[in-house]
Design a protein around this motif. Structure first.
Motif, mmCIF file in Angstrom:
data_model
loop_
_atom_site.group_PDB
_atom_site.id
_atom_site.type_symbol
_atom_site.label_atom_id
_atom_site.label_comp_id
_atom_site.label_asym_id
_atom_site.label_seq_id
_atom_site.Cartn_x
_atom_site.Cartn_y
_atom_site.Cartn_z
ATOM 1 N N TYR A 169 -41.200 5.971 -7.583
ATOM 2 C CA TYR A 169 -40.044 5.087 -7.745
ATOM 3 C C TYR A 169 -38.749 5.885 -7.668
ATOM 4 C CZ TYR A 169 -42.721 0.948 -9.166
ATOM 5 O OH TYR A 169 -43.553 -0.134 -9.198
ATOM 6 N N CYS A 170 -38.695 7.019 -8.344
ATOM 7 C CA CYS A 170 -37.495 7.843 -8.342
ATOM 8 C C CYS A 170 -37.071 8.189 -6.921
ATOM 9 C CB CYS A 170 -37.731 9.117 -9.158
ATOM 10 S SG CYS A 170 -36.313 10.220 -9.207
ATOM 11 N N GLY B 190 -32.309 7.520 -11.555
ATOM 12 C CA GLY B 190 -32.059 8.291 -12.771
ATOM 13 C C GLY B 190 -32.951 7.851 -13.919
ATOM 14 N N GLU B 191 -33.137 6.552 -14.044
ATOM 15 C CA GLU B 191 -34.033 6.037 -15.092
ATOM 16 C C GLU B 191 -35.444 6.572 -14.897
ATOM 17 O OE1 GLU B 191 -36.240 2.042 -16.764
ATOM 18 O OE2 GLU B 191 -35.338 2.032 -14.778
ATOM 19 N N MET B 192 -35.923 6.576 -13.668
ATOM 20 C CA MET B 192 -37.286 7.030 -13.406
ATOM 21 C C MET B 192 -37.417 8.545 -13.587
ATOM 22 S SD MET B 192 -39.380 4.549 -12.869
ATOM 23 C CE MET B 192 -38.570 3.969 -14.355
ATOM 24 N N TYR C 249 -39.876 10.124 -16.358
ATOM 25 C CA TYR C 249 -40.881 11.133 -16.026
ATOM 26 C C TYR C 249 -40.765 12.345 -16.947
ATOM 27 C CZ TYR C 249 -43.883 14.452 -13.818
ATOM 28 O OH TYR C 249 -44.882 15.357 -13.625
ATOM 29 N N TRP C 250 -39.573 12.915 -17.040
ATOM 30 C CA TRP C 250 -39.420 14.158 -17.798
ATOM 31 C C TRP C 250 -39.539 13.966 -19.302
ATOM 32 C CZ3 TRP C 250 -40.529 18.306 -15.450
ATOM 33 C CH2 TRP C 250 -40.285 18.424 -14.080
ATOM 34 N N MET C 251 -39.184 12.805 -19.809
ATOM 35 C CA MET C 251 -39.250 12.575 -21.256
ATOM 36 C C MET C 251 -40.622 12.091 -21.730
ATOM 37 S SD MET C 251 -36.411 13.596 -22.409
ATOM 38 C CE MET C 251 -36.600 13.077 -24.083
#
Length: 132
Positions: free
Chosen positions: A109-110, A81-83, A87-89
């Protein structure tokens, strides 16, 4: 066909190697942001309790938990979720192409962490020792 069947018996060890190598490289992203090791980020170290600081904590300590294979599935879920968020932000707004926006590592990584959510830690992990 017989060769692939004989390789299948090493799947837990191959999964462990994927987990360990991924974690070692991931931890370095956290230590770079937290301690400036092996080199400080170009933007400098993040301030305490900022979004980047929390990301660095997840990368360093979550990466360590993945490395030793402790609570692998829930930790991998959080890190995936962090990755995705990273990515999107931070990457996707720069360009649609991961090669151009620098987000290819975040994507990899995601999906590796997402795979670990379903596959577990594999061999050589604290999780596998606690099962008996």
């Amino acid at each position: 066909m017989q060769a692939s069947n004989s390789l299948s018996r090493y799947a837990p060890q191959a999964l462990a190697v994927l987990r360990i190598v991924t974690a070692l490289i991931f931890i370095i992203h956290g230590t770079q942001k937290l301690f400036g090791f092996p080199a400080a980020p170009a933007s400098g170290l993040p301030g305490a309790f900022t979004l980047f600081w929390f990301g660095a904590i997840l990368e360093a300590f979550g990466g360590f938990l993945i490395l030793i294979g402790l609570w692998t599935r829930p930790v991998a879920f959080v890190l995936a979720g962090e990755m995705a968020y990273a990515y999107w932000m931070f990457h996707a707004p720069r360009s649609i192409y991961p090669l151009l926006n620098g987000g290819d590592a975040a994507i990899l990584y995601c999906f590796i962490f997402l795979y670990l959510v379903f596959a577990g830690a594999g061999a050589w992990s604290v999780d596998s020792r606690s099962k008996g």
